[in-house]
Design a protein around this motif. Structure first.
Motif, PDB file in Angstrom:
ATOM      1  N   MET A 104      47.423  40.663  40.646  1.00  0.00           N
ATOM      2  CA  MET A 104      46.110  40.865  40.034  1.00  0.00           C
ATOM      3  C   MET A 104      45.852  42.359  39.841  1.00  0.00           C
ATOM      4  SD  MET A 104      44.733  37.686  39.918  1.00  0.00           S
ATOM      5  CE  MET A 104      42.955  37.698  40.142  1.00  0.00           C
ATOM      6  N   ARG A 105      44.785  42.704  39.124  1.00  0.00           N
ATOM      7  CA  ARG A 105      44.389  44.090  38.921  1.00  0.00           C
ATOM      8  C   ARG A 105      43.221  44.411  39.848  1.00  0.00           C
ATOM      9  NH1 ARG A 105      45.795  41.118  35.257  1.00  0.00           N
ATOM     10  NH2 ARG A 105      47.260  41.632  33.575  1.00  0.00           N
ATOM     11  N   SER A 120      48.252  47.786  52.356  1.00  0.00           N
ATOM     12  CA  SER A 120      47.846  48.672  51.269  1.00  0.00           C
ATOM     13  C   SER A 120      47.098  47.871  50.211  1.00  0.00           C
ATOM     14  CB  SER A 120      49.064  49.338  50.641  1.00  0.00           C
ATOM     15  OG  SER A 120      49.846  48.369  49.954  1.00  0.00           O
ATOM     16  N   LEU A 121      46.336  48.562  49.395  1.00  0.00           N
ATOM     17  CA  LEU A 121      45.652  47.887  48.287  1.00  0.00           C
ATOM     18  C   LEU A 121      46.661  47.251  47.328  1.00  0.00           C
ATOM     19  CD1 LEU A 121      42.721  50.326  47.417  1.00  0.00           C
ATOM     20  CD2 LEU A 121      42.592  48.121  48.586  1.00  0.00           C
ATOM     21  N   LYS A 122      47.818  47.873  47.181  1.00  0.00           N
ATOM     22  CA  LYS A 122      48.857  47.315  46.310  1.00  0.00           C
ATOM     23  C   LYS A 122      49.301  45.960  46.824  1.00  0.00           C
ATOM     24  CE  LYS A 122      53.347  48.288  44.225  1.00  0.00           C
ATOM     25  NZ  LYS A 122      54.471  49.254  44.103  1.00  0.00           N
ATOM     26  N   HIS A 123      49.472  45.842  48.152  1.00  0.00           N
ATOM     27  CA  HIS A 123      49.868  44.558  48.751  1.00  0.00           C
ATOM     28  C   HIS A 123      48.764  43.524  48.566  1.00  0.00           C
ATOM     29  CE1 HIS A 123      51.696  41.792  51.657  1.00  0.00           C
ATOM     30  NE2 HIS A 123      50.452  41.594  52.096  1.00  0.00           N
ATOM     31  N   ILE A 124      47.522  43.937  48.721  1.00  0.00           N
ATOM     32  CA  ILE A 124      46.399  43.022  48.571  1.00  0.00           C
ATOM     33  C   ILE A 124      46.310  42.517  47.130  1.00  0.00           C
ATOM     34  CG2 ILE A 124      43.878  42.822  48.647  1.00  0.00           C
ATOM     35  CD1 ILE A 124      45.153  42.960  51.409  1.00  0.00           C
ATOM     36  N   ALA A 125      46.511  43.429  46.170  1.00  0.00           N
ATOM     37  CA  ALA A 125      46.339  43.078  44.753  1.00  0.00           C
ATOM     38  C   ALA A 125      47.400  42.109  44.263  1.00  0.00           C
ATOM     39  CB  ALA A 125      46.357  44.346  43.909  1.00  0.00           C
ATOM     40  N   GLN A 126      48.636  42.236  44.737  1.00  0.00           N
ATOM     41  CA  GLN A 126      49.745  41.409  44.267  1.00  0.00           C
ATOM     42  C   GLN A 126      49.842  41.457  42.741  1.00  0.00           C
ATOM     43  OE1 GLN A 126      50.261  37.533  46.125  1.00  0.00           O
ATOM     44  NE2 GLN A 126      48.991  38.169  47.841  1.00  0.00           N
ATOM     45  N   LEU A 143      39.125  41.967  42.441  1.00  0.00           N
ATOM     46  CA  LEU A 143      40.348  41.813  41.668  1.00  0.00           C
ATOM     47  C   LEU A 143      40.045  41.125  40.348  1.00  0.00           C
ATOM     48  CD1 LEU A 143      42.424  40.403  44.643  1.00  0.00           C
ATOM     49  CD2 LEU A 143      42.558  42.730  43.783  1.00  0.00           C
ATOM     50  N   LEU A 144      40.850  41.409  39.350  1.00  0.00           N
ATOM     51  CA  LEU A 144      40.663  40.840  38.017  1.00  0.00           C
ATOM     52  C   LEU A 144      41.987  40.288  37.526  1.00  0.00           C
ATOM     53  CD1 LEU A 144      38.378  40.705  35.812  1.00  0.00           C
ATOM     54  CD2 LEU A 144      39.457  42.709  34.794  1.00  0.00           C
ATOM     55  N   GLY A 145      41.945  39.117  36.871  1.00  0.00           N
ATOM     56  CA  GLY A 145      43.177  38.550  36.325  1.00  0.00           C
ATOM     57  C   GLY A 145      42.929  37.310  35.507  1.00  0.00           C
ATOM     58  N   THR A 146      43.998  36.799  34.910  1.00  0.00           N
ATOM     59  CA  THR A 146      43.899  35.581  34.110  1.00  0.00           C
ATOM     60  C   THR A 146      43.915  34.356  35.020  1.00  0.00           C
ATOM     61  OG1 THR A 146      46.300  35.363  33.893  1.00  0.00           O
ATOM     62  CG2 THR A 146      45.161  36.712  32.243  1.00  0.00           C
ATOM     63  N   ILE A 163      39.593  34.697  31.828  1.00  0.00           N
ATOM     64  CA  ILE A 163      39.538  35.758  32.829  1.00  0.00           C
ATOM     65  C   ILE A 163      38.701  35.346  34.051  1.00  0.00           C
ATOM     66  CG2 ILE A 163      38.968  38.175  33.256  1.00  0.00           C
ATOM     67  CD1 ILE A 163      41.175  37.772  31.227  1.00  0.00           C
ATOM     68  N   ARG A 164      39.224  35.692  35.237  1.00  0.00           N
ATOM     69  CA  ARG A 164      38.511  35.453  36.487  1.00  0.00           C
ATOM     70  C   ARG A 164      38.491  36.735  37.320  1.00  0.00           C
ATOM     71  NH1 ARG A 164      37.762  31.749  33.806  1.00  0.00           N
ATOM     72  NH2 ARG A 164      37.930  29.504  34.246  1.00  0.00           N
ATOM     73  N   ALA A 165      37.433  36.910  38.106  1.00  0.00           N
ATOM     74  CA  ALA A 165      37.347  38.011  39.062  1.00  0.00           C
ATOM     75  C   ALA A 165      37.238  37.419  40.459  1.00  0.00           C
ATOM     76  CB  ALA A 165      36.132  38.884  38.767  1.00  0.00           C
ATOM     77  N   ILE A 166      37.823  38.113  41.434  1.00  0.00           N
ATOM     78  CA  ILE A 166      37.767  37.674  42.825  1.00  0.00           C
ATOM     79  C   ILE A 166      37.140  38.775  43.670  1.00  0.00           C
ATOM     80  CG2 ILE A 166      39.079  36.926  44.843  1.00  0.00           C
ATOM     81  CD1 ILE A 166      41.310  36.078  43.027  1.00  0.00           C
ATOM     82  N   ARG A 167      36.168  38.426  44.457  1.00  0.00           N
ATOM     83  CA  ARG A 167      35.626  39.334  45.475  1.00  0.00           C
ATOM     84  C   ARG A 167      36.230  38.885  46.801  1.00  0.00           C
ATOM     85  NH1 ARG A 167      30.252  42.029  46.732  1.00  0.00           N
ATOM     86  NH2 ARG A 167      30.134  42.033  49.013  1.00  0.00           N
ATOM     87  N   LEU A 168      37.075  39.725  47.372  1.00  0.00           N
ATOM     88  CA  LEU A 168      37.850  39.361  48.560  1.00  0.00           C
ATOM     89  C   LEU A 168      37.395  40.194  49.747  1.00  0.00           C
ATOM     90  CD1 LEU A 168      40.291  37.923  49.917  1.00  0.00           C
ATOM     91  CD2 LEU A 168      41.731  39.744  49.002  1.00  0.00           C
ATOM     92  N   ASN A 169      36.918  39.535  50.788  1.00  0.00           N
ATOM     93  CA  ASN A 169      36.501  40.205  52.013  1.00  0.00           C
ATOM     94  C   ASN A 169      37.695  40.332  52.956  1.00  0.00           C
ATOM     95  OD1 ASN A 169      33.737  40.353  51.215  1.00  0.00           O
ATOM     96  ND2 ASN A 169      33.500  38.192  51.776  1.00  0.00           N
ATOM     97  N   ILE A 170      38.012  41.544  53.354  1.00  0.00           N
ATOM     98  CA  ILE A 170      39.177  41.787  54.199  1.00  0.00           C
ATOM     99  C   ILE A 170      38.865  41.382  55.647  1.00  0.00           C
ATOM    100  CG2 ILE A 170      40.801  43.522  55.030  1.00  0.00           C
ATOM    101  CD1 ILE A 170      40.944  42.953  52.010  1.00  0.00           C
ATOM    102  N   ASP A 171      39.747  40.559  56.220  1.00  0.00           N
ATOM    103  CA  ASP A 171      39.590  40.157  57.620  1.00  0.00           C
ATOM    104  C   ASP A 171      40.728  40.749  58.450  1.00  0.00           C
ATOM    105  OD1 ASP A 171      41.805  38.690  56.883  1.00  0.00           O
ATOM    106  OD2 ASP A 171      40.827  36.743  57.012  1.00  0.00           O
ATOM    107  N   ASP A 172      40.786  40.370  59.709  1.00  0.00           N
ATOM    108  CA  ASP A 172      41.819  40.902  60.605  1.00  0.00           C
ATOM    109  C   ASP A 172      43.220  40.554  60.139  1.00  0.00           C
ATOM    110  OD1 ASP A 172      39.961  42.075  62.286  1.00  0.00           O
ATOM    111  OD2 ASP A 172      39.765  40.273  63.537  1.00  0.00           O
ATOM    112  N   LYS A 173      43.358  39.404  59.466  1.00  0.00           N
ATOM    113  CA  LYS A 173      44.666  38.956  58.987  1.00  0.00           C
ATOM    114  C   LYS A 173      45.212  39.888  57.903  1.00  0.00           C
ATOM    115  CE  LYS A 173      46.761  35.029  56.559  1.00  0.00           C
ATOM    116  NZ  LYS A 173      46.499  33.693  55.964  1.00  0.00           N
TER     117      LYS A 173
END
Length: 216
Positions: A173-174, A165-171, A204-207, A150-160
């Motif tokens: 991952m959870r 939506s959060l759904k698009h960001i998550a892809q 985000l959380l995922g394998t 298991i890995r977690a990602i801390r993702l900082n949102i930029d202009d790009k």
């Protein structure tokens, strides 16, 4: 052997990593090398391990390579042994063979002799690295929560990424937490209706496999 199985012949740098990745993801893996020390280089315990001559059809069959779904030939600079190993695998009935090549000529020979796929690890690694330089300009951190899973990602949102939506960001991952700029953390936010803005942060959380497929 039940389920999808793999064989890896030759445990140099590429072969050892390939075997470890397959084992980490829960697959049954037979490994083989001519040297005992090579077997000890694996971080994970293989399903089956053999010291053998991979050009011998008898040795390959006794080790069970004729029963696996995919065999990876990862023999170093010994082109002759690589070719003879491919021929031996074909002779015992292996139909799906991925073979490592060290040159274009080597790769052409392997293809003509029936390799399902020929790979050039150094060339492909360089391409992936350049792609990463060109595309991975986002700000994120990866945290290991489990040694092999298991890995977690801390993702900082930029202009790009802003405006998605959060759904698009998550892809794949959870998304477990979301923080708007200058606000408190929100656990398990609504993925469909929440839009992100520059300065927001998501967790985000995922394998390991899901992380590899994650693209931003």
């Amino acid at each position: 052997m039940k389920g999808k199985t793999y064989g890896v012949i030759g445990l140099g740098k590429f072969g050892a990593v390939a075997a470890d990745e397959l084992l980490t993801n829960g697959h049954t893996v037979i490994v083989a090398d001519k040297k005992e020390d090579a077997l000890k280089s694996l971080h994970n315990t293989p399903s089956y391990a053999y010291i053998l001559d991979s050009t011998s059809t008898v040795a390959l069959k006794e080790a069970g390579f004729h029963d696996v779904d995919i065999v990876i030939i990862s023999i170093g600079d010994n082109i002759e042994k690589s070719i003879l190993t491919l021929m031996a695998l074909k002779e015992i009935g292996v139909t799906n063979i991925i073979a490592k090549a060290t040159s274009n000529i080597h790769g052409q020979i392997l293809s003509r002799l029936g390799a399902t796929r020929v790979i050039y690890p150094e060339r492909e690694s360089a391409k992936r690295l350049v792609k990463e330089f060109l595309t991975q300009d986002i700000d994120f951190e990866i945290f290991e929560l489990s040694a092999n899973t298991i890995r977690a990602i801390r993702l900082n949102i930029d202009d790009k990424l802003a405006g998605n939506s959060l759904k698009h960001i998550a892809q794949n991952m959870r998304l477990i937490a979301y923080k708007k700029a200058n606000s408190d953390w929100e656990l398990l936010p609504d993925l469909e209706t929440t839009l992100v803005y520059a300065g927001d942060v998501v967790v985000l959380l995922g394998t390991i496999k899901e992380l590899k497929d994650f693209e931003h």
